[in-house]
Scaffold this motif. Sequence first.
Motif, PDB file in Angstrom:
ATOM      1  N   GLU A  69      -7.462   4.592  -8.788  1.00 25.05           N
ATOM      2  CA  GLU A  69      -6.612   5.487  -9.571  1.00 25.05           C
ATOM      3  C   GLU A  69      -5.142   5.131  -9.411  1.00 25.05           C
ATOM      4  O   GLU A  69      -4.367   5.127 -10.365  1.00 25.05           O
ATOM      5  CB  GLU A  69      -6.827   6.934  -9.124  1.00 25.05           C
ATOM      6  CG  GLU A  69      -7.907   7.665  -9.870  1.00 25.05           C
ATOM      7  CD  GLU A  69      -7.924   9.123  -9.472  1.00 25.05           C
ATOM      8  OE1 GLU A  69      -7.368   9.939 -10.215  1.00 25.05           O
ATOM      9  OE2 GLU A  69      -8.477   9.431  -8.400  1.00 25.05           O
ATOM     10  N   GLU A  70      -4.769   4.849  -8.164  1.00 22.07           N
ATOM     11  CA  GLU A  70      -3.378   4.482  -7.909  1.00 22.07           C
ATOM     12  C   GLU A  70      -3.024   3.200  -8.662  1.00 22.07           C
ATOM     13  O   GLU A  70      -1.911   3.058  -9.192  1.00 22.07           O
ATOM     14  CB  GLU A  70      -3.159   4.309  -6.405  1.00 22.07           C
ATOM     15  CG  GLU A  70      -3.125   5.607  -5.622  1.00 22.07           C
ATOM     16  CD  GLU A  70      -4.498   6.235  -5.387  1.00 22.07           C
ATOM     17  OE1 GLU A  70      -4.554   7.327  -4.810  1.00 22.07           O
ATOM     18  OE2 GLU A  70      -5.514   5.630  -5.792  1.00 22.07           O
ATOM     19  N   TYR A  71      -3.968   2.260  -8.698  1.00 19.84           N
ATOM     20  CA  TYR A  71      -3.744   1.015  -9.434  1.00 19.84           C
ATOM     21  C   TYR A  71      -3.523   1.311 -10.924  1.00 19.84           C
ATOM     22  O   TYR A  71      -2.598   0.780 -11.546  1.00 19.84           O
ATOM     23  CB  TYR A  71      -4.959   0.105  -9.253  1.00 19.84           C
ATOM     24  CG  TYR A  71      -4.890  -1.196 -10.004  1.00 19.84           C
ATOM     25  CD1 TYR A  71      -4.183  -2.281  -9.498  1.00 19.84           C
ATOM     26  CD2 TYR A  71      -5.547  -1.348 -11.228  1.00 19.84           C
ATOM     27  CE1 TYR A  71      -4.128  -3.481 -10.178  1.00 19.84           C
ATOM     28  CE2 TYR A  71      -5.500  -2.549 -11.912  1.00 19.84           C
ATOM     29  CZ  TYR A  71      -4.789  -3.610 -11.388  1.00 19.84           C
ATOM     30  OH  TYR A  71      -4.730  -4.794 -12.072  1.00 19.84           O
ATOM     31  N   SER A  76       1.650   8.971  -6.398  1.00 21.11           N
ATOM     32  CA  SER A  76       1.888  10.381  -6.060  1.00 21.11           C
ATOM     33  C   SER A  76       3.024  10.967  -6.897  1.00 21.11           C
ATOM     34  O   SER A  76       3.037  12.171  -7.173  1.00 21.11           O
ATOM     35  CB  SER A  76       2.192  10.532  -4.570  1.00 21.11           C
ATOM     36  OG  SER A  76       3.367   9.820  -4.221  1.00 21.11           O
ATOM     37  N   LEU A 134      -8.603   3.017  -4.079  1.00 18.51           N
ATOM     38  CA  LEU A 134      -7.248   3.144  -4.606  1.00 18.51           C
ATOM     39  C   LEU A 134      -7.191   2.724  -6.076  1.00 18.51           C
ATOM     40  O   LEU A 134      -6.135   2.348  -6.580  1.00 18.51           O
ATOM     41  CB  LEU A 134      -6.269   2.299  -3.784  1.00 18.51           C
ATOM     42  CG  LEU A 134      -6.038   2.759  -2.340  1.00 18.51           C
ATOM     43  CD1 LEU A 134      -5.139   1.782  -1.602  1.00 18.51           C
ATOM     44  CD2 LEU A 134      -5.431   4.154  -2.313  1.00 18.51           C
ATOM     45  N   GLU A 171       0.833  -1.208   0.000  1.00 21.86           N
ATOM     46  CA  GLU A 171       0.000   0.000   0.000  1.00 21.86           C
ATOM     47  C   GLU A 171       0.869   1.260   0.000  1.00 21.86           C
ATOM     48  O   GLU A 171       0.563   2.241  -0.685  1.00 21.86           O
ATOM     49  CB  GLU A 171      -0.944  -0.005   1.200  1.00 21.86           C
ATOM     50  CG  GLU A 171      -2.005   1.090   1.104  1.00 21.86           C
ATOM     51  CD  GLU A 171      -3.212   0.809   1.987  1.00 21.86           C
ATOM     52  OE1 GLU A 171      -3.662   1.751   2.652  1.00 21.86           O
ATOM     53  OE2 GLU A 171      -3.693  -0.344   2.003  1.00 21.86           O
ATOM     54  N   LEU A 225       2.116   1.632  -3.486  1.00 20.99           N
ATOM     55  CA  LEU A 225       1.040   2.115  -4.361  1.00 20.99           C
ATOM     56  C   LEU A 225       0.896   3.625  -4.239  1.00 20.99           C
ATOM     57  O   LEU A 225       0.824   4.348  -5.250  1.00 20.99           O
ATOM     58  CB  LEU A 225      -0.260   1.410  -3.968  1.00 20.99           C
ATOM     59  CG  LEU A 225      -1.449   1.529  -4.914  1.00 20.99           C
ATOM     60  CD1 LEU A 225      -1.146   0.864  -6.244  1.00 20.99           C
ATOM     61  CD2 LEU A 225      -2.680   0.893  -4.281  1.00 20.99           C
ATOM     62  N   GLU A 226       0.853   4.118  -3.028  1.00 20.36           N
ATOM     63  CA  GLU A 226       0.736   5.563  -2.814  1.00 20.36           C
ATOM     64  C   GLU A 226       1.963   6.302  -3.338  1.00 20.36           C
ATOM     65  O   GLU A 226       1.853   7.375  -3.937  1.00 20.36           O
ATOM     66  CB  GLU A 226       0.565   5.852  -1.322  1.00 20.36           C
ATOM     67  CG  GLU A 226      -0.732   5.354  -0.717  1.00 20.36           C
ATOM     68  CD  GLU A 226      -0.808   5.679   0.764  1.00 20.36           C
ATOM     69  OE1 GLU A 226      -0.664   6.868   1.116  1.00 20.36           O
ATOM     70  OE2 GLU A 226      -0.975   4.758   1.572  1.00 20.36           O
TER      71      GLU A 226
END
Length: 964
Positions: free
Chosen positions: A666-668, A631, A664, A623, A626-627
């Motif tokens: 979008e992050e994926y 970012s 999450l 996680e 991912l962030e």
Amino acid sequence: MRFSILGETLARHDDGTVVPLGGPARRALLALLLASPGEVVSADRLAEEIAPGGAVSAHALQAQVSRLRATLGPAAIERAGAGYRAAVEPDDVDACRFERLAGEGRTALGEGDAARAVALLHEALGLWRGEPLADAAGSPSAQAAAARLQEGRLGAIEDRIEGELRLGRSRAALPGLRELVGRHPLRERLAGLLMRALCAEGGQAEALVVFEGTRRHLAEELGADPSAELAALHREMLSVDPTPSPVAPPAPLTSFVGRAGEVDEIAGLLRVARLVTLTGPGGVGKTRLSVEVAAVVAAAAEVCFVELAPVRDGADLPGVVLGALGLRESGLQPGGGGQTPTARLVTALSDRVLLLVLDNCEQVVDEAAALAARLLAACPRLRVLATSREPLAVIGESLRQVRPLDEAAAARLFSDRAEAVRRGAAADPDGVRRVCAALDHLPLAIELVAARLRTMDLRDLAGRLDDRLGMATARSHRTADERHRTLRSVVAWSWELLSASERRAAERFTVFAAGATVAAARQVCGCDGETLESLIDKSLLEFTGGRLRMLETVRAYGAERLEAAGEADAVRDAHARLVIALARTADPHLRRDEQLEWLDGLAAEHGNLLAAARWAARSAAWETLLELLASAATWLWIRGLPASVAPQAAALLDALGELPSAGLGEEYAACVLLAAAGPDGPGVWRRHRARAERALAAAWPGDRAGRHPALLLPWMMRSATDDDPRRAFVLVSSQADCPDPWVRALARYVSGFAALGEGDAAGAGRAFRAAVDGFRSVGDRWGRALALDALAALAGASGDRAAAVALTDEALALTEQLGALEDSADLLVNRGDHVAGDDVRAAGAAYARAAALARRAGSSTYLAAALRGLGDMARLAGDPAEAERLYTEALERTDPHWVRSAGNRVRTLAGLGRVAEARGDRATAEARYREAADAASAVLGDADRGSLRMLGLPAAVVDAVSAR
């Protein structure tokens, strides 16, 4: 008495006090007389100039003169025949003094004395306080004199700026120059000065925009062409290479002691050997020696210094070298032709005279050896200087072992560093020799220990070293491994002398692979500024360029201590969170006017991003990873660096399998795009595209903005290569009412392509113009360059070549500011295509400059396009052999699978057909035309004949495609 007419009319006594002149009539009278001091002006003319139509009688004029003489003194104004004159010295009048100083300044400029010229012209221009002869503004003669003075003032400003540019003050001159050109768009000298200033600051493309704007103003308002001088400057601008400078060797902070002979020897060896490796234990001075050698070589060649100490994964090595050369891994448009970083390096260095310094190769020695061998084999003018604890073992390698300093040099080094921290600290020569012997004469150990003399005397220090190292002062020759143990012992000894808070801060600082700002270090290390300053004083940290750094040998020891303390994961997590916070703070600024400043700041943090990503992947902190990747995605795309994190993104996708936890998505999707930039990009895209698309659609429903707006642009571009790209176009174009203005501009940009697909060129133009305006309103150069390029293509297709060139030049200015060399090369090829029908010379210059930029950027695909353009020029010049050579090389370099290469491939094949046809080889010509037709059908489908002619295809190709 002194007089002023450059503004309100004034008279001053020699002590500076102002003389009261009376009403407007008297001021106007005095101004008219002072405009030509010493010259007689008839009374009738004065009366008419002051009050046209006979409103002032001869008697009234004489009364005004009498009052002035009473105020100024009877000698100031004389009666002469039927008129009057100001009986003052010309230099007592500010306008005359201005003209004298401006003339002297221009003369000094002509004689090459720019400093004196600028001083004189500053003094001249400082005399102006407002509109000249303002109190006689209604007088025709005053108006003529004022116009002459204003023209003189503008000329003096131009002369002053000319002098400032010669003195290297281009940056300071730019704001005023831009304003002046805006107010005087027809003044060619000002335009030329602005072009020169921009070019001096690396703004060649913006200089071309200035020329195009001036040319357009001259044509529209005067029906004239630019002067020969401005046209010549324009041609010079086209030939300027705005390649970013490679990373220079670090500037030494201290004196260099004891190795001058070795510097000369190694520099001489590099003239005959193409790979020289400096070997030796840590702390022996390999890096500093390489820096000094590079300074000698820099007189004859470019130097690029690549610091490999932070690199832990050899796969990252080519990308790190690309970054040190100032190049991106890919262009603004994702895909980049599918070239690997190594292939880009080969292209970038193929004809470049450059010394590549690879410092600290030991932890990636196999990959460094393979890369050096590949580059040296493909780039005949390249030389490599490596530093490593072991040889690279490459054929042709010349080894030079770097040994410790001799006794005398070691003593000089210790004394030099000791005196720097406390005067008289090294006054005992025997004590100095004893300490240096205990340290095996290793430079780094000497520097670390000498820093301790701030708080202890030499005798105590020597005694502690003997106890700590357990060594006698007289020693036999030591092996490299033993010396490394000596250095490690010195670092450990230095560590033990730290306070608990200093040790904790030093250990935690080791997570910064690329150094840190003071604020970042305080946050992650949990310390105050005084602690960091103490570590700097003790040579455990360096502070340079606004950042704190730790020597790699010290950092390696501290990292071991951090692991042993059991704090490593917690501190690395804090470090990753810091990078995430920085990226999130930066993200909105990267789509605004301040994006260049933020990109510059983020460039220094790339090593920290990679370190955090590697740790998160290694620790299965999915996680966090991912962030982190999401970012930083905008920063990575704009800088062309998505491939640098592709391995971690791919590992994340494999670990997750399905979508991550709710919220999450979008992050994926961001990680799918980043992983698709890696070597298995097509496979990653096939496996994960559908899930990521659903997640992205859910995050961007059209009535509200998601968290990562910049994700939409690379998603659309990546999807454009799919069998059915319309879904991505619909997803982005549906954001037309999004509250985020950048997203609305992007939606306009995409809707323009949708209009084109429906044959609505006018609608496409409106959409692209709206996109340009939208991106401009928020200050984003990235999107604006793309939209301007699309508008330029439309203008070119409609036959408006002048508009196409102007739009392309505007886009060029933006890609140049972003450092996107490959995209600048692409735009220059487009520019050449736009002007080829009108100005073959300008087209050839654009293609040549594009080829140079593409080579420097390492972009084989964009180089192919430039070579095709040069082939066109050779064919038109009647040199079919050279044209065929260029076309053939272009075809070899063209990637047939990349959508943006398709049009250039068609033109290249058509060019080869024309060459064959010109020499009478009908069979080859027809075969090439058939290949061109097949390629055109693949990219244009059922395009009409007009679209085919846009590609500059011969009638045979147009007919063949149209018939299908």
